[in-house]
Design a protein around this motif. Sequence first.
Motif, short mmCIF file in Angstrom:
data_model
loop_
_atom_site.label_atom_id
_atom_site.label_comp_id
_atom_site.label_asym_id
_atom_site.label_seq_id
_atom_site.Cartn_x
_atom_site.Cartn_y
_atom_site.Cartn_z
N ILE A 28 -95.63 52.36 53.55
CA ILE A 28 -95.08 51.21 54.25
C ILE A 28 -95.51 51.23 55.72
CG2 ILE A 28 -92.94 50.11 55.04
CD1 ILE A 28 -91.66 51.12 52.36
N SER A 29 -95.42 52.38 56.35
CA SER A 29 -95.81 52.49 57.76
C SER A 29 -97.29 52.16 57.94
CB SER A 29 -95.53 53.90 58.28
OG SER A 29 -94.15 54.15 58.30
N ASN A 30 -98.14 52.63 57.03
CA ASN A 30 -99.57 52.33 57.11
C ASN A 30 -99.83 50.84 56.94
OD1 ASN A 30 -100.27 55.00 57.54
ND2 ASN A 30 -100.66 55.41 55.37
N LEU A 31 -99.12 50.21 56.03
CA LEU A 31 -99.30 48.79 55.78
C LEU A 31 -98.86 47.95 56.98
CD1 LEU A 31 -100.04 46.60 53.66
CD2 LEU A 31 -97.63 46.61 53.01
N LEU A 32 -97.73 48.32 57.57
CA LEU A 32 -97.19 47.54 58.69
C LEU A 32 -97.70 47.97 60.06
CD1 LEU A 32 -93.43 47.34 57.61
CD2 LEU A 32 -95.18 45.59 57.34
N ASN A 33 -98.35 49.12 60.11
CA ASN A 33 -98.77 49.72 61.37
C ASN A 33 -97.59 50.01 62.30
OD1 ASN A 33 -101.58 49.77 60.83
ND2 ASN A 33 -101.66 47.57 61.26
N GLU A 34 -96.45 50.26 61.72
CA GLU A 34 -95.26 50.67 62.45
C GLU A 34 -94.23 51.18 61.44
OE1 GLU A 34 -92.84 47.53 64.24
OE2 GLU A 34 -93.81 46.08 62.93
N GLU A 35 -93.23 51.88 61.94
CA GLU A 35 -92.19 52.38 61.06
C GLU A 35 -91.23 51.25 60.72
OE1 GLU A 35 -88.92 55.89 61.29
OE2 GLU A 35 -90.94 56.39 61.96
N ASP A 36 -90.84 51.17 59.47
CA ASP A 36 -89.94 50.13 59.00
C ASP A 36 -88.50 50.64 58.98
OD1 ASP A 36 -89.15 47.66 58.04
OD2 ASP A 36 -90.02 47.91 56.05
N ALA A 37 -87.56 49.74 58.81
CA ALA A 37 -86.16 50.12 58.68
C ALA A 37 -85.98 50.97 57.42
CB ALA A 37 -85.29 48.87 58.59
N ARG A 38 -85.12 52.00 57.52
CA ARG A 38 -84.89 52.89 56.38
C ARG A 38 -83.45 52.92 55.93
NH1 ARG A 38 -87.86 58.33 58.14
NH2 ARG A 38 -86.10 59.13 56.99
N ASP A 39 -82.56 52.34 56.71
CA ASP A 39 -81.17 52.29 56.31
C ASP A 39 -80.50 51.11 57.00
OD1 ASP A 39 -79.82 53.23 58.91
OD2 ASP A 39 -81.16 54.90 58.48
N PHE A 40 -79.34 50.75 56.49
CA PHE A 40 -78.61 49.58 56.98
C PHE A 40 -77.13 49.94 57.02
CE2 PHE A 40 -82.34 48.42 54.64
CZ PHE A 40 -83.03 47.63 55.55
N THR A 41 -76.43 49.46 58.02
CA THR A 41 -75.01 49.78 58.17
C THR A 41 -74.19 48.50 58.15
OG1 THR A 41 -75.55 51.72 59.49
CG2 THR A 41 -73.31 50.90 59.65
N PHE A 42 -73.11 48.53 57.39
CA PHE A 42 -72.14 47.45 57.35
C PHE A 42 -70.79 48.05 57.69
CE2 PHE A 42 -75.39 46.41 54.24
CZ PHE A 42 -75.70 45.10 54.54
N ALA A 74 -87.24 41.10 53.60
CA ALA A 74 -88.01 41.36 54.82
C ALA A 74 -88.00 40.11 55.67
CB ALA A 74 -89.44 41.76 54.49
N TYR A 75 -87.84 40.32 56.96
CA TYR A 75 -87.95 39.21 57.89
C TYR A 75 -89.39 38.76 57.96
CZ TYR A 75 -83.27 40.50 59.39
OH TYR A 75 -81.93 40.78 59.43
N ASP A 76 -89.60 37.51 58.27
CA ASP A 76 -90.95 36.97 58.43
C ASP A 76 -90.91 35.97 59.58
OD1 ASP A 76 -93.59 36.21 58.13
OD2 ASP A 76 -93.18 34.87 56.44
N ASN A 77 -90.78 36.53 60.78
CA ASN A 77 -90.74 35.65 61.94
C ASN A 77 -91.42 36.33 63.12
OD1 ASN A 77 -88.72 37.27 63.41
ND2 ASN A 77 -87.27 36.51 61.89
N LYS A 78 -91.49 35.64 64.23
CA LYS A 78 -92.22 36.17 65.39
C LYS A 78 -91.57 37.42 65.97
CE LYS A 78 -89.85 33.27 68.58
NZ LYS A 78 -89.58 32.52 69.62
N ASP A 79 -90.29 37.64 65.70
CA ASP A 79 -89.58 38.78 66.27
C ASP A 79 -89.63 40.03 65.40
OD1 ASP A 79 -88.77 37.28 68.53
OD2 ASP A 79 -87.12 36.44 67.35
N SER A 80 -89.75 39.85 64.08
CA SER A 80 -89.69 41.02 63.21
C SER A 80 -90.28 40.72 61.83
CB SER A 80 -88.23 41.45 63.02
OG SER A 80 -88.15 42.56 62.16
N ASN A 81 -90.88 41.75 61.27
CA ASN A 81 -91.31 41.70 59.87
C ASN A 81 -90.70 42.89 59.12
OD1 ASN A 81 -92.81 43.80 60.90
ND2 ASN A 81 -94.69 43.23 59.85
N PHE A 86 -79.68 42.07 51.72
CA PHE A 86 -78.58 41.11 51.69
C PHE A 86 -77.82 41.29 50.39
CE2 PHE A 86 -82.17 38.73 49.94
CZ PHE A 86 -81.63 38.09 48.83
N LEU A 87 -76.57 40.90 50.40
CA LEU A 87 -75.70 41.06 49.25
C LEU A 87 -75.53 39.72 48.57
CD1 LEU A 87 -75.10 43.44 51.19
CD2 LEU A 87 -72.80 43.46 50.29
#
Length: 98
Positions: A28-42, A74-81, A86-87
């Motif tokens: 995933i990191s290689n594909l995005l050229n950055e580290e992606d989110a790995r966990d989420f908190t609610f 995955a987000y797909d906007n100018k601020d984040s990918n 989502f639930l």
Amino acid sequence: MAKPSKCISVSEAQGLQDNWVQSRVSSISNLLNEEDARDFTFSVDDLQEYIDYVKEESAKAGITNPGIRIFFAAYDNKDSNKATVFLGATDGTQSDSD
């Protein structure tokens, strides 16, 4: 209150997370050229609010065993990918993708 029967141990959770990291993070990191989110908190309050809503709406619809599915997204906007989740409420049955 007794511990729910479907809870897993901390070591099992760590093993599952380690498996995920070892099998997916570098790709995933290689594909995005950055580290992606790995966990989420609610917050517990936010989750309880959603659970109460699902129960209420399910009862109105005659659903006696509602469930909640967690979708990867995955987000797909100018601020984040980056990844997110989502639930979504279900009727309690499992789909073919389970």
